[in-house]
Scaffold this active site. Sequence first.
Site, PDB file in Angstrom:
ATOM      1  CD1 TRP A 158      -1.602  -2.387   2.464  1.00 38.92           C
ATOM      2  CD2 TRP A 158       0.094  -1.183   1.628  1.00 38.92           C
ATOM      3  NE1 TRP A 158      -0.593  -2.372   3.397  1.00 38.92           N
ATOM      4  CE2 TRP A 158       0.469  -1.639   2.921  1.00 38.92           C
ATOM      5  CE3 TRP A 158       1.021  -0.401   0.926  1.00 38.92           C
ATOM      6  CZ2 TRP A 158       1.706  -1.352   3.507  1.00 38.92           C
ATOM      7  CZ3 TRP A 158       2.249  -0.110   1.508  1.00 38.92           C
ATOM      8  CH2 TRP A 158       2.579  -0.586   2.776  1.00 38.92           C
ATOM      9  CG  ASN A 159       3.404  -4.161  -1.315  1.00 41.37           C
ATOM     10  OD1 ASN A 159       2.448  -4.848  -1.676  1.00 41.37           O
ATOM     11  ND2 ASN A 159       4.580  -4.673  -1.042  1.00 41.37           N
ATOM     12  CE  LYS A 182     -11.148  -7.488   1.642  1.00 40.94           C
ATOM     13  NZ  LYS A 182     -10.172  -6.406   1.359  1.00 40.94           N
ATOM     14  N   PRO A 183      -9.119  -7.268  -2.731  1.00 35.84           N
ATOM     15  CG  PRO A 183      -9.863  -5.307  -3.788  1.00 35.84           C
ATOM     16  CD  PRO A 183     -10.299  -6.698  -3.408  1.00 35.84           C
ATOM     17  N   GLY A 235       1.202 -10.907   1.501  1.00 30.84           N
ATOM     18  CA  GLY A 235       1.077 -10.008   2.643  1.00 30.84           C
ATOM     19  C   GLY A 235       2.060 -10.401   3.728  1.00 30.84           C
ATOM     20  CB  SER A 236       2.344  -9.365   7.228  1.00 28.73           C
ATOM     21  OG  SER A 236       1.147  -9.836   7.794  1.00 28.73           O
ATOM     22  CD  GLU A 257       5.002 -15.510  -3.485  1.00 23.56           C
ATOM     23  OE1 GLU A 257       6.057 -15.281  -2.850  1.00 23.56           O
ATOM     24  OE2 GLU A 257       4.940 -16.354  -4.398  1.00 23.56           O
ATOM     25  CG  LEU A 258       3.737 -15.520   3.774  1.00 21.66           C
ATOM     26  CD1 LEU A 258       3.736 -16.565   4.875  1.00 21.66           C
ATOM     27  CD2 LEU A 258       2.360 -14.852   3.692  1.00 21.66           C
ATOM     28  CB  CYS A 291       8.062  -8.722   0.335  1.00 19.59           C
ATOM     29  SG  CYS A 291       6.375  -8.478   0.020  1.00 19.59           S
ATOM     30  CD  GLU A 388       8.739  -7.373   5.431  1.00 24.63           C
ATOM     31  OE1 GLU A 388       7.807  -7.893   6.057  1.00 24.63           O
ATOM     32  OE2 GLU A 388       8.879  -7.465   4.199  1.00 24.63           O
TER      33      GLU A 388
HETATM   34  C1  SIN Z   1       6.518  -7.421  -3.350  1.00 22.01           C
HETATM   35  O1  SIN Z   1       7.285  -6.754  -2.702  1.00 22.01           O
HETATM   36  O2  SIN Z   1       5.494  -7.892  -2.819  1.00 22.01           O
HETATM   37  C2  SIN Z   1       6.741  -7.764  -4.799  1.00 22.01           C
HETATM   38  C3  SIN Z   1       7.762  -6.927  -5.410  1.00 22.01           C
HETATM   39  C4  SIN Z   1       8.245  -7.420  -6.750  1.00 22.01           C
HETATM   40  O3  SIN Z   1       7.639  -8.260  -7.413  1.00 22.01           O
HETATM   41  O4  SIN Z   1       9.295  -6.940  -7.141  1.00 22.01           O
END
Ligand code: SIN
Length: 487
Positions: A158-159, A182-183, A235-236, A257-258, A291, A388
């Site tokens: 969602w970010n 799947k959003p 995600g996490s 991508e965690l 992240c 985090e």
């Molecule tokens: C992310 O925080 O998941 C990606 C942020 C970015 O690509 O700068």
Amino acid sequence: MTSELQGNRLFRQQAFIAGVWREASDAEKHPVYDPSTGDIVGETPLCSNEDVLEAISAAHAAQKNWAARTASERASVMKRWHALIVRHREDLSRIMTSEQGKPLYESRLEIDFSAAFVEWYAEEARRVYGDIIPSPLPHRQTLVTKQPVGVTAAVTPWNFPASMIARKVAPALAAGCAMIVKPSEQTPFIALAFAVLAEEAGLPAGLLSVVTGSSPSIVKVITDSAVVRKLSFTGSTEVGQILIRQCADTVMRMSMELGGNAPVIIFEDCDWDAALDGLMALKFRNGGQTCVCANRVFVQNSIRETFTKAFADKAAALKLGRGFDEAVDIGPLIHQAAADGMAAIVARAVEQGAEIVTGGKQPEGPGCFFEPTVLAGVNRDMDVARNEIFGPITPIIGFDDEAEVIAAANDSEFGLASYMYTRDLGRAWRVSDALEYGLVGINEVAISNEVAPFGGVKQSGFGREGSKYGIDEYVEIKYRCMGGLAV
Ligand code: SIN
């Protein structure tokens, strides 16, 4: 539907399955809230297992024909999709701000960022090259080609609800794959709006589906499927670990991508203004819900007090509010639990000896807001430095020398992004070499773009997105040994 979206044809409250806009088969709905007001933005279907299986089988049927098209035919469809995203930038941005809360100017930047991935991979579609490798034996040729992985799936957060989709769908389509998206339940509408435009661009029915609803059950159908050959997740780390285990039975390929715990190292020889501005942008973009944002700020002790004060003054001046107000710098957090989580992080840090320089609480009034916060007197063993944060809290930690700060920065199970400010070229090289992170920003924090490889090491995951490397995640290498070539 909020008034900002009245009459917006891109705003769909249906799932997009097998090329058809429709309600879920069990007719259950999931409400989506505006985090700055608590109002309902709209509802999406709760897709059933059967809906997901249907999306998978449509993807399977559509993928072979798509892969059989020439790369330039695939690129043309993608370029039309890119042009439509650019044309509808404002509507897309407003949809994103309604459900995610980020200020409109950030939503616009994210739409541009998303469009850039679609354009870049439309171009890269034509550059999926193979090799002919000199054979060690006579009368043979060693041929290496790349073939699409097949049916793939993306589970997105969602970010960055638009760009994380573009960063996965675009290389998949360019390589000749199909994808089921799947959003996040919190931000489905921007994903659906992207699908409206993909359909208009001429993407074949079934090649891209967007299934909405509860993540665990939908994702389980995907990871159990023998047809889906690849899962890309952002995600996490906690959820990533569950998915890695789930993918074991089908030996499904993955990109993960965690989470991150990004260190920002400010040396005493830095360009002061650049470091202050960079840290502001890095820490408070998307309310700190990224992240790659500053999670631990190491400032050399000789400048720590003055730097902390200057930074706290800037943070205190930020305007917090609803993203549709163009004067707003920082929007709400995604939900009330996130704002409560920030209050708990601050309370724990204070209990462990930190001092609040500015912020530290949820302001009065509606919405899931939290004040931009700066904490001094933090040390690297406190919880606020180990976990985090995912919100607008900035812990400042002092250090004396290079060796000490490298050890402290690497003392984390995460390894996504890291940053430093220094004008010493030798130090920039030495420290960036030693940092155990997939990404290093040197005197720069805006490091993500379509041409650069994005991804982490350690528990921040594996695989790369964006750049020429990103398409490798969606191809299989095939080796053909061609013999019998003697006359
Ligand atoms: C992310 O925080 O998941 C990606 C942020 C970015 O690509 O700068």
